[in-house]
Design a protein around this motif. Structure first.
Motif, PDB file in Angstrom:
ATOM      1  N   THR A  67       5.585  15.661   7.377  1.00 34.37           N
ATOM      2  CA  THR A  67       4.273  16.301   7.328  1.00 34.37           C
ATOM      3  C   THR A  67       3.618  15.959   5.996  1.00 34.37           C
ATOM      4  O   THR A  67       4.229  16.133   4.942  1.00 34.37           O
ATOM      5  CB  THR A  67       4.403  17.829   7.459  1.00 34.37           C
ATOM      6  N   THR A  68       2.395  15.452   6.062  1.00 30.99           N
ATOM      7  CA  THR A  68       1.705  15.106   4.825  1.00 30.99           C
ATOM      8  C   THR A  68       1.279  16.364   4.092  1.00 30.99           C
ATOM      9  O   THR A  68       0.917  17.362   4.701  1.00 30.99           O
ATOM     10  CB  THR A  68       0.467  14.236   5.106  1.00 30.99           C
ATOM     11  N   GLY A  69       1.327  16.292   2.772  1.00 34.13           N
ATOM     12  CA  GLY A  69       0.991  17.432   1.948  1.00 34.13           C
ATOM     13  C   GLY A  69      -0.447  17.423   1.481  1.00 34.13           C
ATOM     14  O   GLY A  69      -1.353  16.990   2.200  1.00 34.13           O
ATOM     15  N   THR A  70      -0.658  17.853   0.255  1.00 30.89           N
ATOM     16  CA  THR A  70      -2.001  18.001  -0.289  1.00 30.89           C
ATOM     17  C   THR A  70      -2.646  16.646  -0.541  1.00 30.89           C
ATOM     18  O   THR A  70      -2.126  15.838  -1.316  1.00 30.89           O
ATOM     19  CB  THR A  70      -1.950  18.789  -1.605  1.00 30.89           C
ATOM     20  N   PRO A  71      -3.785  16.334   0.092  1.00 28.60           N
ATOM     21  CA  PRO A  71      -4.429  15.032  -0.135  1.00 28.60           C
ATOM     22  C   PRO A  71      -4.930  14.903  -1.575  1.00 28.60           C
ATOM     23  O   PRO A  71      -5.463  15.869  -2.144  1.00 28.60           O
ATOM     24  CB  PRO A  71      -5.605  15.047   0.841  1.00 28.60           C
ATOM     25  N   VAL A  72      -4.753  13.721  -2.151  1.00 29.20           N
ATOM     26  CA  VAL A  72      -5.279  13.449  -3.484  1.00 29.20           C
ATOM     27  C   VAL A  72      -6.220  12.246  -3.491  1.00 29.20           C
ATOM     28  O   VAL A  72      -6.973  12.059  -4.455  1.00 29.20           O
ATOM     29  CB  VAL A  72      -4.149  13.242  -4.516  1.00 29.20           C
ATOM     30  N   ALA A  73      -6.216  11.430  -2.443  1.00 25.26           N
ATOM     31  CA  ALA A  73      -7.129  10.289  -2.375  1.00 25.26           C
ATOM     32  C   ALA A  73      -7.127   9.715  -0.967  1.00 25.26           C
ATOM     33  O   ALA A  73      -6.165   9.873  -0.206  1.00 25.26           O
ATOM     34  CB  ALA A  73      -6.754   9.206  -3.381  1.00 25.26           C
ATOM     35  N   VAL A  74      -8.225   9.040  -0.630  1.00 25.04           N
ATOM     36  CA  VAL A  74      -8.373   8.332   0.640  1.00 25.04           C
ATOM     37  C   VAL A  74      -8.926   6.952   0.330  1.00 25.04           C
ATOM     38  O   VAL A  74      -9.790   6.797  -0.553  1.00 25.04           O
ATOM     39  CB  VAL A  74      -9.331   9.070   1.596  1.00 25.04           C
ATOM     40  N   GLY A  75      -8.447   5.940   1.036  1.00 29.02           N
ATOM     41  CA  GLY A  75      -8.961   4.595   0.781  1.00 29.02           C
ATOM     42  C   GLY A  75      -8.732   3.661   1.955  1.00 29.02           C
ATOM     43  O   GLY A  75      -8.007   3.979   2.900  1.00 29.02           O
ATOM     44  N   PHE A  76      -9.362   2.508   1.893  1.00 23.58           N
ATOM     45  CA  PHE A  76      -9.076   1.434   2.839  1.00 23.58           C
ATOM     46  C   PHE A  76      -9.512   0.115   2.223  1.00 23.58           C
ATOM     47  O   PHE A  76     -10.286   0.079   1.256  1.00 23.58           O
ATOM     48  CB  PHE A  76      -9.731   1.656   4.209  1.00 23.58           C
TER      49      PHE A  76
END
Length: 279
Positions: A67-76
């Protein structure tokens, strides 16, 4: 340095990334590289890949299911450019260290993520425009299923080399970001599709985004593009957007003139970070 974990998301798995980006979208122009709409536009492709970085300390695993935890960044990866938006309190050093696995030779630029030893590209800045809601008069209409082929046609005619099809558009609309999109189309008096714009809702009280905007090459110079832009802005404002942003390279004078004519003002410049020669 905070330990981060990178997760590779398929289009169907991008819900957590979109929710994080919406939470990080400010009332004015987006502070990072990515708005939820940038991911939404990427999701026209069945093979799209989005990266979600989380605080590794909050990731869990139970009964063999991670299970993924607290998001800190998004990218592609956008061609050779790694585009990233980080949480306001993210450890950029940890993110850039992890991103080294993605920044192989050929992927030589980042947008929104400073990399130690790399240099800001001052020769090709991006202009960040913002529009404040106001009364709008426009010839634009909302795109419906019957308009999908014409919407795709406008995009192909506006952008040399584009292979966008109506099926790509339907894929985007069915994606986890599809409900965030508003789309406008402007036709000539004879009914020919002339210009179109897609706007993306970031949430009530948050900034929306235009991506993409295009005018058919055969119908430029008649204000159709301005009407498409203003129609999309009005639709976003009706949903509760506090502002609408759009970005364009500083060298694209025609696009900059279009946005100014539609009531946008430049609020800042963004610079990519590029790999120095020999690094």
């Amino acid at each position: 340095m905070v330990s981060v974990a990178r997760h590779r998301l398929s289009p169907a798995e991008t819900g957590p990334a979109l929710r994080a980006l919406r939470a990080w979208t400010p009332p004015d122009a987006p502070s990072g590289s990515l708005h939820p709409g940038d991911v939404g536009w990427l999701l026209r492709r069945d093979d799209a890949t989005v990266f979600l970085w989380t605080d590794a300390r909050t990731d869990t695993q139970a009964e063999g299911v991670a299970t993924t935890g607290t998001p800190v960044a998004v990218g592609f990866l956008d061609g050779p450019v790694l585009r990233v938006t980080a949480a306001p309190d993210a450890d950029l050093g940890a993110l850039s260290a992890d991103a080294e696995d993605l920044l192989v030779p050929g992927n030589d630029a980042t947008d929104g993520l400073p990399v130690p030893g790399w240099e800001p590209d001052t020769e090709e800045p991006w202009l960040v425009f913002s529009w404040t809601p106001e009364p709008v008069s426009s010839r634009a209409v909302q795109v419906t299923e019957s308009d999908t082929a014409d919407r795709a046609l406008v995009h192909r005619a506006a952008f040399t080399g584009s292979t966008l099809t109506a099926d790509h558009w339907r894929t985007m609309k069915k994606s986890p970001a599809g409900h965030l999109a508003v789309e406008t189309l402007v036709r000539t008096p004879a009914g020919e599709p002339a210009a179109a714009a897609t706007g993306w809702f970031g949430g009530a009280g948050r900034c929306g985004l235009l991506e993409p905007v295009g005018t058919h090459a055969d119908h430029r110079g008649h204000g159709y593009g301005r009407d498409a832009v203003r129609g999309a802005c009005a639709a976003l404002a009706d949903r509760g957007a506090s502002a609408v942003a759009v970005l364009t390279p500083a060298g694209n004078e025609a696009a900059a003139a279009l946005y100014r004519s539609a009531g946008f003002t430049v609020v800042r410049e963004n610079l990519d970070w590029t790999r120095p020669s020999g690094v």
